[in-house]
Design a protein around this motif. Structure first.
Motif, PDB file in Angstrom:
ATOM      1  N   LYS A 292     -18.061  15.658 -19.768  1.00  0.00           N
ATOM      2  CA  LYS A 292     -17.932  14.441 -18.957  1.00  0.00           C
ATOM      3  C   LYS A 292     -16.458  14.078 -18.949  1.00  0.00           C
ATOM      4  O   LYS A 292     -15.937  13.542 -19.935  1.00  0.00           O
ATOM      5  N   PRO A 293     -15.757  14.373 -17.873  1.00  0.00           N
ATOM      6  CA  PRO A 293     -14.295  14.238 -17.886  1.00  0.00           C
ATOM      7  C   PRO A 293     -13.773  12.804 -17.822  1.00  0.00           C
ATOM      8  O   PRO A 293     -12.636  12.557 -18.199  1.00  0.00           O
ATOM      9  N   ASP A 294     -14.598  11.846 -17.349  1.00  0.00           N
ATOM     10  CA  ASP A 294     -14.068  10.510 -17.060  1.00  0.00           C
ATOM     11  C   ASP A 294     -14.356   9.482 -18.152  1.00  0.00           C
ATOM     12  O   ASP A 294     -14.475   8.292 -17.880  1.00  0.00           O
ATOM     13  N   VAL A 295     -14.454   9.927 -19.411  1.00  0.00           N
ATOM     14  CA  VAL A 295     -14.623   8.972 -20.522  1.00  0.00           C
ATOM     15  C   VAL A 295     -13.285   8.263 -20.740  1.00  0.00           C
ATOM     16  O   VAL A 295     -12.265   8.893 -21.018  1.00  0.00           O
ATOM     17  N   ARG A 296     -13.288   6.968 -20.610  1.00  0.00           N
ATOM     18  CA  ARG A 296     -12.047   6.195 -20.723  1.00  0.00           C
ATOM     19  C   ARG A 296     -11.802   5.671 -22.132  1.00  0.00           C
ATOM     20  O   ARG A 296     -10.694   5.289 -22.479  1.00  0.00           O
ATOM     21  N   LEU A 297     -12.859   5.655 -22.936  1.00  0.00           N
ATOM     22  CA  LEU A 297     -12.754   4.959 -24.217  1.00  0.00           C
ATOM     23  C   LEU A 297     -13.628   5.644 -25.264  1.00  0.00           C
ATOM     24  O   LEU A 297     -14.817   5.872 -25.034  1.00  0.00           O
ATOM     25  N   VAL A 298     -13.017   6.017 -26.395  1.00  0.00           N
ATOM     26  CA  VAL A 298     -13.780   6.481 -27.566  1.00  0.00           C
ATOM     27  C   VAL A 298     -13.428   5.544 -28.712  1.00  0.00           C
ATOM     28  O   VAL A 298     -12.255   5.411 -29.076  1.00  0.00           O
ATOM     29  N   ILE A 299     -14.449   4.881 -29.254  1.00  0.00           N
ATOM     30  CA  ILE A 299     -14.233   3.900 -30.317  1.00  0.00           C
ATOM     31  C   ILE A 299     -14.968   4.353 -31.577  1.00  0.00           C
ATOM     32  O   ILE A 299     -16.149   4.700 -31.518  1.00  0.00           O
ATOM     33  N   HIS A 300     -14.275   4.347 -32.708  1.00  0.00           N
ATOM     34  CA  HIS A 300     -14.889   4.636 -34.000  1.00  0.00           C
ATOM     35  C   HIS A 300     -15.091   3.329 -34.763  1.00  0.00           C
ATOM     36  O   HIS A 300     -14.111   2.653 -35.108  1.00  0.00           O
ATOM     37  N   LEU A 301     -16.353   2.979 -35.022  1.00  0.00           N
ATOM     38  CA  LEU A 301     -16.639   1.803 -35.843  1.00  0.00           C
ATOM     39  C   LEU A 301     -16.577   2.151 -37.328  1.00  0.00           C
ATOM     40  O   LEU A 301     -16.373   1.272 -38.164  1.00  0.00           O
TER      41      LEU A 301
END
Length: 631
Positions: A292-301
């Protein structure tokens, strides 16, 4: 040389290769063992698919990622390229049919998990296949020095011995210099041959946010930054909790972890990829092999336990080359939580021996028995009976596996099984089962052979299509027939297995070597510390920290991480130092750099830059450690 560019254009529509793709393709095309180090989104699949299409025979692709198998096989078939995959959840007959097709069906690709390499049926069929090349994806898993070691990868060297002269292409997105060497050694490369693509991601901003209220900060980020997102958490329970919280706050979300059945995983992955859900909340089971090329945000909690894992997961953002963010939410308690994973991952040796001994009681295994035995293993039941906790038990069993005493497999998805417990004549005399049940029985008898003599693997979805019933109706009917002792029905389930690779031994004879325990524990502790150092450092560019960890020297700052932005703001807030101020302070009065800094009350970094500039302009010189005006 084959015209690789024409193949790329014909099937992918691209006019040229990216980065080191063509170098890797030409290397493996010449029959040389090759290791390609490419970041997530670097186009690894093209590096083996193009050269495989240029040769006669079948490319054997070894990968632990079922999602990648399914996705790539589907994409290849859409391009008119014949491809197969063998993965968990397939029946024995389906696996046999797939292997026969790989031999006789003129296919170009066979995707298979490393665990399948050791099975007798695969090795018998492999001898009849015309293999052109072997591709090892996620090849860092072969290294005991790596962060994600999987013992099954060590079987690849044995497969190479069965295919003399067949070259291997190893690919990974995360390997330190130490692991890079180990991959080539374990795969028995004829010579070292590595192609490296820079791991720098200029479009990806790495950020660490310190917060004592992660839910509030998470919402703030999702409201402020549009686009698709992945949120990583440590355990399965948290995936559901965070998802429910986001839904209550009006954000569309799904959760994903290894404990879900394949059908649920597929539905949720599809909804997220199509944009029907904005956020996927997941454990580290999600993301590998999913395009999925259009991931704008990866957040690690929660903090990952290594820079390798973080780099892999963060790299799923911005694969389309557009601006994206990889953000860690860091609380004061996270450091202690991360360090607690060390005893969980490497429990004391006495504890490991206790787990081994309790395993024998669990299976009532006599001393000297067991070699070759295969047993289903329910970790929750085991822990309940012997008062253990699941996480250290899982770690202990993995260490015993690496020491060679057992083989402990992760959860395997086993297809449903069905057999008739009454004879054919008795079955035909039965009355009052009802038309839908009669229809199901007749369809099952037509679809599967040998049901009166042994169990057959069945597929409830397939039976539902053929009978016109729903899957739930099929399940309920088979349960009723089982309770009536007409059939024996074992529904599909996920099961771990313990395989005894040697006889049961007295714990006093068990040896767990330093290479398996002490050395691996020390490396794990270093990875934990590297992750802590990364989140607690706030002055050095985060991209440079990660690149340095992977052995890549980078002389420039990214300019977009939180450390770079903070530094830029500090420079703006600090009064600009003028060259004339420095010259005036040194006039007739030589000073050391430290004395000059105190005299001017200057910012140290700004002063160093200005001194460098003045030296280049020949206005000042250094003599015996003192700064002087050039005469």
């Amino acid at each position: 040389m084959p015209d690789y560019a024409s193949i790329l254009k014909q099937y992918w529509g691209y006019d040229s290769f990216r980065g080191i793709q063509e170098d890797i393709i030409r290397s493996i095309g010449q029959g040389r063992d090759t290791l390609g180090l490419m970041p997530t989104g670097g186009g690894k699949s093209v590096t083996f698919q193009v050269p495989a299409l240029a040769q006669d025979g079948l490319c054997l692709v070894i990968t632990p990622l079922i999602a990648l198998m399914k996705d790539q096989v589907q994409n290849l078939r859409q391009k008119g390229i014949r491809a197969l995959a063998i993965h968990s959840g397939m029946s024995k007959q389906d696996i046999l049919t797939t292997l026969e097709n790989a031999i006789f069906g003129n296919y170009k690709f066979l995707y298979i998990s490393p665990e399948r390499l050791a099975t007798d049926i695969f090795r018998i069929k492999l001898a009849k296949m015309k293999i052109s090349m072997i591709t090892v994806d996620e090849s860092h898993c072969i290294s005991q020095w790596g962060y994600d070691f999987r013992p099954a990868y060590l079987k690849i060297a044995e497969v190479r011995h069965m295919l003399p002269g067949v070259p291997v292409l190893a690919l990974t997105a995360t390997a330190t210099p130490e692991v890079t060497k180990d991959i080539q050694k374990r795969l028995e490369f004829k010579e070292e041959n590595v192609f490296r693509m820079s791991f720098e991601r200029p479009n990806l901003a790495y950020v660490v946010r310190r917060t004592d209220n992660k839910p509030k900060e998470l919402l703030h980020l999702l409201h402020r930054m549009p686009g698709s997102a992945i949120i990583y958490v440590r355990n399965r329970r948290r995936t559901k909790e965070v998802t429910e919280y986001l839904i209550r706050e009006g954000i569309t979300a799904d959760f994903y972890h290894a404990g879900l059945d394949d059908a649920t995983k597929d539905v949720r992955q599809h909804r997220w990829q199509k944009g029907e859900r904005r956020v996927m909340v997941a454990t580290n089971a999600f993301g590998m092999g999913i395009d999925k090329p259009d991931v704008r945000l990866v957040i690690h909690l929660d903090l990952p336990d290594s820079p390798e894992a973080y780099f892999q997961e963060a790299g799923r953002a911005g694969r389309d080359g557009q601006k994206a963010y990889a953000i860690i939410l860091y609380a004061k308690s996270d450091k202690a939580t991360l360090h607690r994973r060390i005893p969980d991952t490497f429990p004391e040796k006495d504890y490991i021996l206790d787990v081994y001994e309790h395993l024998q009681y669990y299976y009532q295994m006599a001393m000297g028995d067991g070699q070759g035995c295969v047993r289903e293993f329910d970790i929750e039941d085991f822990c309940r009976k012997f008062k253990h906790f699941p996480v250290p038990v899982d770690s202990a069993l993995k260490i015993l596996t690496q020491a060679g005493y057992i083989e402990y497999t992760d959860e395997q998805d086993n297809a449903s099984r069905l057999s008739f417990t009454i004879g054919r004549e008795e079955l035909y005399k039965l009355r009052n089962l009802g038309e839908p049940t009669d229809r199901l029985i007749q369809t099952a008898l037509r679809s599967y052979t040998g049901l009166f003599t042994d169990y057959a693997f069945i597929n409830e979805d397939s039976l539902a299509i053929r009978t016109g019933l729903t899957r739930q109706q099929i399940y309920e009917m088979l349960i009723r027939l089982d309770k009536s002792h007409i059939v024996s029905y074992i529904p599909r389930k996920k099961t771990s297995y313990i395989i005894y690779t040697r006889e049961r031994m007295d714990t006093a004879q068990i040896r767990i070597s330093p290479a398996i325990y002490e050395e691996r524990k020390a490396r794990y502790e270093r990875r934990i510390q590297a992750m802590v150092d990364y989140v607690e450092e706030d002055k050095i560019c985060r991209s440079r920290i990660l690149l340095r960890y992977f052995g890549e020297k980078n002389e420039h700052d990214c300019g977009q991480c939180d450390a770079c932005i903070r530094h830029a703001h500090q420079e703006q807030d600090t009064p600009r130092l003028q060259p004339e101020e420095i010259c005036q302070a040194l006039a007739g009065n030589p000073l050391t750099p430290a004395e000059l800094c105190d005299k001017l009350n200057a910012d140290k970094d700004q002063l160093n830059k200005m001194l460098h500039q003045l030296a280049n302009d020949n206005r000042i010189i250094t003599q015996d450690g003192m700064l002087l005006i050039r005469k």
